[in-house]
Motif scaffolding. Structure first.
Motif, PDB file in Angstrom:
ATOM      1  N   PHE A   1       1.000  -6.294  -0.007  1.00  0.00           N
ATOM      2  CA  PHE A   1       1.962  -5.191   0.016  1.00  0.00           C
ATOM      3  C   PHE A   1       2.913  -5.319   1.198  1.00  0.00           C
ATOM      4  N   GLN A   2       4.144  -4.862   0.973  1.00  0.00           N
ATOM      5  CA  GLN A   2       5.152  -4.777   2.031  1.00  0.00           C
ATOM      6  C   GLN A   2       6.048  -3.585   1.703  1.00  0.00           C
ATOM      7  N   ASN A   3       6.114  -2.627   2.628  1.00  0.00           N
ATOM      8  CA  ASN A   3       6.928  -1.415   2.427  1.00  0.00           C
ATOM      9  C   ASN A   3       6.587  -0.714   1.113  1.00  0.00           C
ATOM     10  N   ASN A   4       5.284  -0.578   0.865  1.00  0.00           N
ATOM     11  CA  ASN A   4       4.773   0.115  -0.324  1.00  0.00           C
ATOM     12  C   ASN A   4       5.152  -0.573  -1.634  1.00  0.00           C
ATOM     13  N   LYS A   5       5.480  -1.850  -1.565  1.00  0.00           N
ATOM     14  CA  LYS A   5       5.770  -2.628  -2.760  1.00  0.00           C
ATOM     15  C   LYS A   5       4.819  -3.817  -2.811  1.00  0.00           C
TER      16      LYS A   5
ATOM     17  N   ILE B   1      -4.900   0.759  -2.497  1.00  0.00           N
ATOM     18  CA  ILE B   1      -4.212   0.510  -1.237  1.00  0.00           C
ATOM     19  C   ILE B   1      -3.891   1.824  -0.543  1.00  0.00           C
ATOM     20  N   ASN B   2      -3.570   2.839  -1.333  1.00  0.00           N
ATOM     21  CA  ASN B   2      -3.260   4.152  -0.768  1.00  0.00           C
ATOM     22  C   ASN B   2      -4.500   4.987  -0.472  1.00  0.00           C
ATOM     23  N   ASN B   3      -5.654   4.478  -0.876  1.00  0.00           N
ATOM     24  CA  ASN B   3      -6.931   5.162  -0.611  1.00  0.00           C
ATOM     25  C   ASN B   3      -7.937   4.140  -0.086  1.00  0.00           C
ATOM     26  N   PRO B   4      -7.716   3.649   1.132  1.00  0.00           N
ATOM     27  CA  PRO B   4      -8.542   2.546   1.651  1.00  0.00           C
ATOM     28  C   PRO B   4     -10.022   2.882   1.806  1.00  0.00           C
TER      29      PRO B   4
END
Length: 205
Positions: free
Chosen positions: A76-80, A195-198
């Motif tokens: 991921f980079q900048n949420n992409k 990724i948003n919930n590690p």
């Protein structure tokens, strides 16, 4: 989910391969060879692919039958998320490929990202181990485990590889046409979620 005839053909192939490896009785060997032939004929009948070609692909291994392993790097980079466009079908996938003998899963992930996208990465953690039969991939002759590994970019630059012809980052709402033999929409949605919930545990099956 894969059709029952494919599941049965692969099970027959697995039984035949183990029997041909471990049996010593000449009559049992003949029976196991017949089972292997039946599995090939089942596939040829259902797919209309020449039996010789199927035997070369499907019944060419020896030893105890085990699943193949596919490694996918999640970057991921900048949420992409990083994806590459495959030469074989013109669609997009997370960087990755078959596991290599002599390399760890982490080493394969790093190698595949470099070869397919041009970026240098370091491995962060294991995200999941998925059984391909449990997900909406096209039918496959092989039983495949897919290992998803999170990586971070440490250097390099976007560059197409021998097997890829484009490199790009995509947001969750702007995904391209996916190479579903390699990764499905539900799997890409899952990597955004995890990724948003590690704190979520490693996913399996």
């Amino acid at each position: 989910m894969e059709p029952k005839w494919l599941e049965w053909a692969k099970q027959l192939q697995s039984i035949a391969q183990a029997g041909l490896t471990y049996s010593k009785d000449v009559y049992d060997l003949e029976r196991f060879e017949l089972i292997r032939t039946i599995s090939v004929e089942m596939l040829s009948y259902q797919t209309e692919i020449d039996a010789t070609k199927i035997k070369d692909l499907f019944a060419n291994e020896t030893g105890y039958a085990t699943p193949k392993v596919d490694i996918r790097a999640v970057v991921f980079q900048n949420n992409k998320v990083l994806m590459v466009r495959e030469n074989t079908d013109g669609d997009w996938a997370l960087p990755g490929g078959w596991a290599d003998i002599g390399l760890t899963p982490s080493e394969v992930a790093v190698k595949e990202v470099k070869e397919e996208s041009g970026f240098d990465v370091k491995v962060v953690k294991l995200l999941g181990v998925l059984d391909k039969k449990c997900h909406p991939h096209p039918p496959s002759l092989y039983h495949v485990y897919k290992i998803f590994i999170q990586c971070e970019i440490t250097g390099g630059q976007a560059m197409e590889g021998i097997e890829t012809n484009a490199v790009a980052f995509f947001s969750e709402n702007e995904l391209p046409t996916l190479s579903i033999a390699r990764n499905t929409k539900s799997q890409v949605d899952w990597v955004f979620k995890i990724i948003n919930n590690p704190q979520d545990p490693v996913y399996f099956d």
